[in-house]
Design an enzyme around this catalytic site. Structure first.
Site, PDB file in Angstrom:
ATOM      1  N   PHE A   1       0.805  -1.219   0.000  1.00  0.00           N
ATOM      2  CA  PHE A   1       0.000   0.000   0.000  1.00  0.00           C
ATOM      3  C   PHE A   1       0.836   1.266   0.000  1.00  0.00           C
ATOM      4  CE2 PHE A   1       0.974  -0.251   4.538  1.00  0.00           C
ATOM      5  CZ  PHE A   1       1.167   1.079   4.869  1.00  0.00           C
TER       6      PHE A   1
ATOM      7  N   LYS B   1      -2.276  -8.095  -8.319  1.00  0.00           N
ATOM      8  CA  LYS B   1      -3.202  -8.004  -7.188  1.00  0.00           C
ATOM      9  C   LYS B   1      -2.671  -6.876  -6.303  1.00  0.00           C
ATOM     10  CE  LYS B   1      -3.886  -8.809  -3.313  1.00  0.00           C
ATOM     11  NZ  LYS B   1      -4.206  -7.833  -2.184  1.00  0.00           N
TER      12      LYS B   1
ATOM     13  N   GLU C   1      -5.303  -3.935  -1.133  1.00  0.00           N
ATOM     14  CA  GLU C   1      -6.716  -3.591  -1.000  1.00  0.00           C
ATOM     15  C   GLU C   1      -6.908  -2.242  -0.313  1.00  0.00           C
ATOM     16  OE1 GLU C   1      -5.476  -6.161   2.518  1.00  0.00           O
ATOM     17  OE2 GLU C   1      -5.095  -6.037   0.358  1.00  0.00           O
TER      18      GLU C   1
ATOM     19  N   CYS D   1       9.704   1.246   3.201  1.00  0.00           N
ATOM     20  CA  CYS D   1      10.640   0.212   3.634  1.00  0.00           C
ATOM     21  C   CYS D   1      12.067   0.718   3.697  1.00  0.00           C
ATOM     22  CB  CYS D   1      10.553  -1.007   2.722  1.00  0.00           C
ATOM     23  SG  CYS D   1      11.047  -0.679   1.015  1.00  0.00           S
TER      24      CYS D   1
ATOM     25  N   GLU E   1       9.060  -3.659  13.317  1.00  0.00           N
ATOM     26  CA  GLU E   1       9.055  -2.605  12.295  1.00  0.00           C
ATOM     27  C   GLU E   1       7.850  -1.713  12.580  1.00  0.00           C
ATOM     28  OE1 GLU E   1       9.310  -2.050   7.446  1.00  0.00           O
ATOM     29  OE2 GLU E   1       8.421  -3.883   8.262  1.00  0.00           O
TER      30      GLU E   1
END
Length: 515
Positions: free
Chosen positions: A167, A191, A194, A299, A399
């Site tokens: 995301f 994919k 969402e 990240c 994290e």
């Protein structure tokens, strides 16, 4: 253009529980889903209900893969130069519509528009790298390896490839995958997350407008069920993933067990070593930008600052500079960073800040219960600086993926290196110093895959590869750059003999060997 249509549609007020539902994108067009189960998508700054994301049906995923297979059967035979020209058309569309894409990213993900523009620009760089496919896929040849025998190798596309994206970069992460996969002759099923899937549909429509054949890129929505269906389908040859370790490790194991190529970029705990001989302004400004940009939801964010010796005296100034950051809705001017992606993410980050306090750390700057006037329901966490952190604290072990900078102090360079290398993650690390010898030693000894020297976020340009290490990356070949061409292609080697009949020899029962 989908993004403009999409922007106008999703910003309308919601009427009722279920308003507009996001379509799939299959065989070159938007296809309404027949799904009975949905995920509700909310604006992260306002909590306004934007639309519903379908959990695509098994039949819809199957049709998307079948469409990819049909497209691949023709696309693989299109000359590389023609594929490159089509990619150049996509590059042109990205340039023209980068502002629209950036606004769409800001609306859905919450990051500031300037930050979103940077994301789109990095996506553009990968497209430009993919345009070089006629040269990056050149094979190898050796003539006369034996009497009248030639040997040559070609790079061939794999077939249907798939991507599962995160995301935090809803344009850049899919574009780490799609351009190189498609330019090398494959088709692709995506994919997206969402949590912000709208940009993926915009990308798919732009590719159709650029002239790619229908079915070359298909988009389906959902959760792990759809991912597992993709992983278990024999028609899918390779899978790329960016996201957390729990999902990534499961995808890697299942995909490999099914004989697929898999690459997984996963979690991170990036450290920055600050030596006392560093330029203080450069180091502190770098830490503030790398720790809080995009609300820490990247990240490659610096989430741990390690101060060596006298450099720890800079901690109060670090907190002071972080406190000046303006937090707010991402489309507003002069905002440094926006909200977290969901209320659950906000709750988790604030819980980790509280745990740090309970476990003995000191919160120098507290971003909990942060309120942006006019956006009281938003998922905002203000800039947070925590000191006196130890390796056994939850705020260090996990994290955080939020606007929190964890600070630790050591006495020597050697202690700092030991601390960094003992962490299980190895995405990136940085050092601030004025010593070339210290910098060189850091780049040689640090076990992170990407090293920054007086540069806190060492993300490579597109013609290099994103080279995370340890628990941050599973796989043999990395994202974008030359490694991505290798990942999305396979070698085929031909041994050819055209014997001059006047030199014909008796039948051999052994392998031909050079004379």
């Amino acid at each position: 253009m989908l993004s403009r249509f999409f922007l106008s549609r999703v910003t309308k007020p919601s009427y009722g529980r279920f308003v507009s539902m996001l379509p799939n994108f299959i065989d070159g067009k938007r296809v309404p889903s027949k799904a009975k189960v949905f995920i509700e998508k909310y604006n992260p700054a306002t909590q306004e209900h934007m639309y519903n994301v379908p959990i695509s049906t098994q039949e819809e995923v199957d049709e998307a893969i079948a469409s990819c297979q049909r497209a691949f059967e023709e696309w693989q035979n299109v000359p590389a130069a023609v594929r490159a020209r089509t990619m150049f058309k996509l590059q042109d569309l990205f340039v023209k519509r980068q502002d629209e894409l950036a606004e769409l990213v800001s609306l859905e993900q919450g990051k500031t528009v300037p930050d979103a523009r940077g994301e789109v620009f990095r996506s553009l760089e990968v497209i430009e790298f993919a345009c070089s496919v006629p040269t990056t896929t050149i094979g190898e040849t050796q003539f006369n390896v034996g009497k009248d025998i030639d040997l040559y190798s070609y790079r061939y596309p794999l077939g249907v490839c798939a991507g599962v994206s995160a995301f935090n970069f809803p344009v850049m992460v899919p574009m780490w995958m799609i351009p190189v996969a498609v330019a090398t002759g494959n088709s692709f099923i995506l994919k997206p997350s969402e949590l912000d899937p709208g940009p993926s549909l915009a990308i798919a429509e732009m590719m159709m407008e650029a002239g790619f054949p229908k079915g070359i890129v298909n988009v389906v929505h959902g959760d792990y069920h759809q991912v597992n269906q993709i992983l278990d389908d024999d028609r899918v040859r390779a899978v790329s993933f960016v996201g957390g370790n729990r999902a990534g490790e499961a995808i890697y194991k299942r995909g490999c067990a099914n004989g697929k190529r898999v690459q997984c970029n996963m979690g991170a705990k990036n450290h920055c070593l600050v030596l006392p001989d560093a330029d203080m302004d450069m180091a502190l400004n770098g830490l503030v930008g790398a720790g809080f940009g995009a609300a820490g939801q990247r990240c490659m964010a610096i989430s741990v600052a390690v101060f060596v010796g006298d450099a720890q005296e800079w901690l109060p100034e670090l907190a002071k500079r972080a406190a000046t950051l303006k937090v707010g809705e991402g489309m507003k001017p002069d905002v440094a960073f926006g909200p977290l992606i969901t209320p659950q993410a906000k709750k988790r980050v604030e819980k980790l800040i509280t745990s740090a306090e309970e476990q003995g750390a000191k919160v120098l700057l507290d971003g909990r219960n942060y309120v942006v006037p006019g956006y009281e329901s938003g998922n905002f966490v203000g800039p947070t600086v925590i000191s006196n952190v130890k390796t056994d604290m939850d705020c260090y072990k996990e994290e955080i993926f939020g606007s929190v900078l964890v600070c630790m102090c050591v006495d020597t360079f050697e202690e700092g290196m030991k601390l960094i290398n003992s962490n299980p993650y190895g995405n990136g690390a940085a050092i601030f110093t004025s010593s070339g010898a210290a910098a060189r030693r850091f780049q040689m000894e640090c076990e992170a895959g990407q090293i920054g020297i007086n540069l806190p976020i060492p993300v490579p340009l597109s013609f290099f590869s994103f080279t995370g290490a340890k628990k941050s990356f599973w796989g043999d070949l990395n994202f974008y750059g030359k490694d991505s061409v290798r990942f999305y292609t396979q070698w085929k080697t031909i041994t050819s003999m055209w014997r001059d009949q006047k030199f014909a020899e008796p039948i051999r029962l052994t392998f031909p060997t050079p004379k």
